[in-house]
Every structure is written in C-alpha cells, then in structure tokens.
Motif scaffolding. Structure first.
Motif, short mmCIF file in Angstrom:
data_model
loop_
_atom_site.label_atom_id
_atom_site.label_comp_id
_atom_site.label_asym_id
_atom_site.label_seq_id
_atom_site.Cartn_x
_atom_site.Cartn_y
_atom_site.Cartn_z
N LEU A 1 0.82 -1.21 0.00
CA LEU A 1 0.00 0.00 0.00
C LEU A 1 0.85 1.26 0.00
N LEU A 2 2.15 1.11 0.22
CA LEU A 2 3.02 2.27 0.40
C LEU A 2 4.06 2.46 -0.69
N VAL A 3 4.58 1.37 -1.25
CA VAL A 3 5.63 1.45 -2.28
C VAL A 3 5.36 0.42 -3.36
N HIS A 4 6.04 0.59 -4.46
CA HIS A 4 5.99 -0.38 -5.56
C HIS A 4 7.37 -1.00 -5.71
N ALA A 5 7.50 -2.26 -5.35
CA ALA A 5 8.80 -2.93 -5.43
C ALA A 5 9.26 -3.01 -6.88
N GLN A 6 10.55 -2.83 -7.09
CA GLN A 6 11.11 -2.83 -8.43
C GLN A 6 11.72 -4.18 -8.80
N LYS A 7 12.20 -4.92 -7.81
CA LYS A 7 12.80 -6.22 -8.08
C LYS A 7 11.72 -7.29 -8.15
N PRO A 8 11.90 -8.32 -8.97
CA PRO A 8 10.88 -9.37 -9.11
C PRO A 8 10.54 -10.07 -7.80
N ASP A 9 11.54 -10.22 -6.93
CA ASP A 9 11.28 -10.89 -5.65
C ASP A 9 10.92 -9.90 -4.55
N ALA A 10 10.78 -8.63 -4.89
CA ALA A 10 10.39 -7.57 -3.94
C ALA A 10 11.37 -7.41 -2.80
N SER A 11 12.61 -7.85 -2.97
CA SER A 11 13.59 -7.76 -1.90
C SER A 11 14.04 -6.33 -1.62
N ASP A 12 13.66 -5.40 -2.49
CA ASP A 12 14.01 -4.00 -2.28
C ASP A 12 12.88 -3.21 -1.64
N SER A 13 11.76 -3.86 -1.31
CA SER A 13 10.56 -3.15 -0.84
C SER A 13 10.79 -2.41 0.47
N TYR A 14 11.48 -3.04 1.43
CA TYR A 14 11.68 -2.39 2.73
C TYR A 14 12.63 -1.20 2.60
N ALA A 15 13.66 -1.36 1.80
CA ALA A 15 14.60 -0.26 1.60
C ALA A 15 13.90 0.93 0.93
N LEU A 16 13.05 0.66 -0.05
CA LEU A 16 12.31 1.73 -0.71
C LEU A 16 11.35 2.42 0.26
N MET A 17 10.71 1.63 1.09
CA MET A 17 9.77 2.19 2.06
C MET A 17 10.51 3.06 3.07
N THR A 18 11.67 2.61 3.49
CA THR A 18 12.46 3.38 4.45
C THR A 18 12.87 4.72 3.86
N GLU A 19 13.34 4.69 2.62
CA GLU A 19 13.77 5.92 1.95
C GLU A 19 12.62 6.93 1.80
N GLN A 20 11.44 6.43 1.49
CA GLN A 20 10.32 7.31 1.18
C GLN A 20 9.60 7.83 2.42
N LEU A 21 9.62 7.07 3.50
CA LEU A 21 8.79 7.41 4.65
C LEU A 21 9.53 8.11 5.79
N LEU A 22 10.78 7.75 6.00
CA LEU A 22 11.45 8.22 7.20
C LEU A 22 12.21 9.52 6.97
N PRO A 23 12.19 10.43 7.95
CA PRO A 23 12.99 11.65 7.85
C PRO A 23 14.46 11.33 8.09
N HIS A 24 15.32 12.23 7.66
CA HIS A 24 16.75 12.02 7.87
C HIS A 24 17.04 11.98 9.37
N GLY A 25 17.98 11.17 9.73
CA GLY A 25 18.25 10.90 11.14
C GLY A 25 17.62 9.57 11.51
N LEU A 26 16.29 9.48 11.37
CA LEU A 26 15.63 8.19 11.57
C LEU A 26 16.00 7.22 10.46
N LEU A 27 16.17 7.75 9.24
CA LEU A 27 16.62 6.90 8.14
C LEU A 27 17.98 6.29 8.48
N GLY A 28 18.87 7.11 9.00
CA GLY A 28 20.18 6.60 9.39
C GLY A 28 20.08 5.56 10.48
N LEU A 29 19.12 5.74 11.42
CA LEU A 29 18.94 4.79 12.51
C LEU A 29 18.47 3.44 11.99
#
Length: 523
Positions: A292-320
């Motif tokens: 509901l939040l991101v569209h995975a680019q890899k066929p196995d969706a292994s990049d979904s969490y990384a994409l979600m982190t980049e799009q949702l979290l502010p800097h600082g929390l992203l680093g955490l």
C-alpha cells in the motif's frame, strides 16, 4: 541519506569498535574468546542468542516474502523458530552448557572426538565450515544490497566496508564483544523498528491501521501459509529450526555454553524464544503494509523495505534504520565467525598440525584471531558471487542451502548429547551425515549439475534432515556402538545439577601419527 544519516551510521560504527576494544581486556585465553569464560549473564546470553539469528536477509529476502505473501512470512519463519527454541530450552540448552562446565571444551564440536571419533568430528567440522562460508557470504551480500540502495556504493564496496568493521571488533574482543555489541544492536533495532512501525501507521490510518489495514491488502495477504510456503513447509521448517537455532549451526550453542550454569542456559533460551515470538511482529507489520506504500522494483520484492524506508522516514531516523540493518547482519556474521574460529582452532588445527596440539595460551589466542579473520575474508570473497547462477540469489542460499545442508551436520552433534541415542556411534553419525548431503544434492540437482525445477521447496530443505535422522536412529539400533567411555561422557552431559567443578572421565584420543589430541581448556 544526508549528512545527519551518515553521522548516525559512522557513530554506530565507532561505538561498535569501542566495544570491541573494551572487550579485549576481558579476553585472556581461548576459553574467554570462544565462551566468555562461562561468565556471561543469562539475560545477555538470551539477547545475544536472539540477535545472532538475524541478518539483513530479514529486510531483503523476508521483506520480499512479506510483500508478496503477507503474514506467512511470520508464520513460516519466526514462529517456528520461537517454538523450536522453546523446545530446545529443555532438551539442548542445559546439555550444551555442560559441555563447557564439565568437559571443559571451548568449541561445540570438541566433544565429538570422544563421543564418536576423530573422523566424525572432522567430517562435521569441515562440512559445517564450508557451509558457513556460503551462509555468511549471503548475509554480506544482503547488507551490501541495502547499502547500495541507500548510498549508491557498489555491492563489492558494501561487502568490504561491513566486513572490515565487523572484523575489527569480533577479532579483538571475541564472544564478549559479540554479545555486548548485540545488546547495543538490540536497543538500536528496538528504536528503529518502532520508528518504522509508527511512521507506516501514520501514513495509513494511524493507530487504527492495526485492525483496518487487513481488508486493504492484496488477496491472500492474511493467509497463514501461501505460495511455496505451505503447511508442509511450515512443519519441515519447525523441524529444521529446532536443530539449527539450538546449536546446530554452532554460534547459538556458544551462547548457552557461555552462561555460568545449565539453569542459566535454560533461562537464556526461554528469553530468546519469547523475543522471537514477539519482536518480529513489530518488524514485519510495516512489511505487510508495504504494497500500500511502495511499488517494489525487483521481481522478488527484496528491495521493498529499503524503498519504504527511503520514502517514509525523515533524515536521522533513516540513518537509525540503516544502522538497524547493519546491526542484525554484523551480529550474525560476527557470531558465526567466532564459532567457526572455535571449530577450526580447537577441532581442525590439532588434526592438521602437531604443533597445534601443544599451543600455549597466547599462541592459541593468536590462532583464534587469525582464523576469525580468515573466515571473514573467505565469506566476503564468496559474497561477491552470491547472485551468480551457482547460488541463484540471496534468499535461495539462506532458505535452501543452509536449511537443507544444516540437518545432516546437526543430527549427530545435537542428538549425540541425549541419553536415548547413546547407542548411535561413529557409523550411525558418518552414514547419516553422508546420506543427508547426498540427499540434498540429488533433491536439488540432476546428475549433470543442472537445477531441478519440479521439487517442492519443503522437500528440498526437509528431506536431507529427515533421512539423516532416520539413518542415525536405525543404524544405532542395528549396530549399537555404545562403550563405557562414551556412556561416561553422555552421563556427564545429562546428569542433573550444574557440576561446574565436575570433570568427565574422558580418555585422550590419538591424532594422526598416534599423537594425543588435547582435550580442551580449563576455565
């Protein structure tokens, strides 16, 4: 990532190295390096045991499973691990602790030369070492994949960065550094996981997302089993993980060995089981919501969490959160490196070299650190090949190779601790081991080496362990090889009480050329 995220990440690396240097003061011999001298508190052992079972594969491979299939990622992964560790708290944890307190060994496999013979010990040691190089290589590749998403560095550069930092603290501080770093990593991941959970819910329906999101998710997302992760797979995985996470892959065994008593080891296992039951649900919930939040680019969706982190979290929390990725992988890889170093220096080296049988405390400790570096280097080199046709991809290495090959190695090691299998000796151990490895190959590959495509995943991972188990038991009944010496060892491991001062009547076993192999170290 911006400068604030980099400050968080670099600060974390600095703390990790500082912990390793501080832990260096607590390491005087190989017993300290490999088992913390039996002085680790049960709660630290439990948290360390829990954290050493994670890696960045959680945020790549299993995030992809959560994205595609939903809650089955929890039901067929962390739930069986929690149940398996709960079982092992009674069966294996106290017995593994007595290996150190009563037989005075520093490696989980060190007792095998007297429980079976040196040939059995060497077969399990070498095959387990090679498997662990592949396993940890997959972990390095997973964290490097995430690092490339956030920073743009290449996979090879990511492997080199994370591997070198891990090498510093785990080589200097041994198991103490591993456990204390894992404690810090647990705290970091607690904040990072909660931050991601709250952010994902805020993007959807707020707190009510916990009960409103399910109707919005793709069809089948709430099914407990889905896709290739069937009920049969779940039962097979429970079977496998009961052995693997209770010591079958050695690094978890060290956590039980490091506590001061069998009772403490049991408490440690129970804490780890509870954490496996509760904490993954916090990590998985945002992954279940990811469609509901991101569209995975890899066929196995292994990049979904990384994409979600980049799009949702502010800097600082992203680093955490990125630090959380690193913390899980570095925890598992460093614990594996320590376990492999223990097996190499205590089990393999004395058979290969006469000089290794008479190493001084200082020389043995140096050898432990050098072998740790050697293992990390080999696994990092292999990590660059994880996505080659031989290994296919990260998740297949972790699920199929490790789960499928772990069983034949773990069966003789784990069941050899129990009284009811005392009649199973060297023949049962070696035949069950060899048959299990062959079963894995012919279940997954054709005679020409090509991959079989018509075998269900649950059979690929479960058949080798099941065959090894059956052969180990049946051969023990047909050809019992129990002896008074072997029975004495089993009784030392199984008798009630902690017996920290007890010493088994363990005869010296001759190594190559008739030289006696050293029996262990005194705490």
């Amino acid at each position: 990532m911006n400068s604030l995220d980099w400050v968080v990440l670099i600060g974390y690396f600095g703390v990790v190295i500082a912990i390793g240097l501080w832990s260096h003061k607590r390491v005087d011999n190989v017993s300290d390096f490999f088992t913390a001298g039996g002085k680790m508190p049960w709660w630290l052992s439990g948290i360390s045991h829990h954290m050493s079972g994670y890696s960045a594969v959680m945020f790549t491979g299993y995030a992809g499973i959560a994205y595609q299939f939903g809650v089955t990622s929890f039901v067929t992964w962390s739930l069986p691990i929690a149940i398996g560790i709960g079982i092992g708290a009674q069966l294996f944890a106290p017995r593994l602790n007595r290996l150190r307190s009563r037989l005075h060994v520093a490696s989980p496999l060190e007792y095998l030369k007297n429980r079976y013979n040196i040939q059995t010990q060497q077969a399990l040691a070498w095959s387990g070492l090679l498997l662990k190089i592949v396993d940890v290589g997959a972990k390095w590749a997973a964290i490097a994949t995430l690092l490339s998403v956030f920073t743009g560095v290449s996979i090879t550069q990511g492997i080199f960065i994370t591997g070198c930092i891990t090498a510093v603290y785990c080589t200097v501080g041994g198991l103490w550094a591993d456990a204390l770093t894992e404690l810090g990593q647990f705290v970091i991941q607690l904040f990072a996981g909660v931050a991601m959970l709250v952010t994902a819910m805020a993007k959807l329906d707020g707190f009510s997302t916990l009960w409103t999101v399910w109707d919005k998710l793709p069809e089948g997302h709430t099914d407990p089993t889905a896709g290739p992760y069937t009920v049969t797979f779940l039962l097979a995985y429970l079977f496998i993980k009961t052995f693997e996470y209770n010591g079958g892959m050695w690094n978890q065994a060290q956590r039980y060995m490091a506590t001061d008593s069998a009772a403490s080891a049991k408490r440690s296992a129970r804490l780890s089981a509870v954490l496996w039951l509760v904490w993954p649900t916090v990590l998985f919930f945002p992954m279940w919501c990811a469609p509901l939040l991101v569209h995975a680019q890899k066929p196995d969706a292994s990049d979904s969490y990384a994409l979600m982190t980049e799009q949702l979290l502010p800097h600082g929390l992203l680093g955490l959160v990125v630090v959380g990725f690193f913390s899980h992988t570095m925890a598992m890889c460093s614990s594996d490196a320590n376990a492999i170093a223990a097996v190499f220096t205590r089990d393999i080296a004395p058979v290969l070299s006469k000089a290794a049988r008479t190493w001084s405390s200082r020389t043995g400790l140096l050898a432990a650190r050098v072998s740790t570096l050697g293992f990390l280097g080999l696994s990092m080199a292999l990590a660059t090949q994880i996505n080659s046709p031989t290994f296919k991809d990260i998740i297949s290495v972790v699920i199929k190779w490790v789960a499928g090959l772990m069983g034949p190695i773990a069966i003789p090691f784990m069941l050899g601790l129990l009284r009811r299998f005392r009649k199973s000796g060297p023949t049962a151990a070696l035949v069950s081991w060899a048959a299990g490895l062959l079963a894995f190959y012919f279940t997954n590959y054709n005679f020409d080496g090509s991959v079989k495509k018509d075998v269900a995943l649950q059979y690929q991972v479960a058949l080798p362990l099941a065959l090894s188990l059956v052969l180990y038991i049946v051969i023990g009944l047909i050809k019992p090889e129990d002896t008074p010496e072997r029975d004495a060892i089993i009784e030392q491991i199984n008798s009630d009480g902690d017996g920290s001062d007890a010493r088994a009547t363990v005869p010296a076993q001759a190594g190559p050329g008739g030289a006696a192999v050293t029996e262990g170290v005194k705490d």
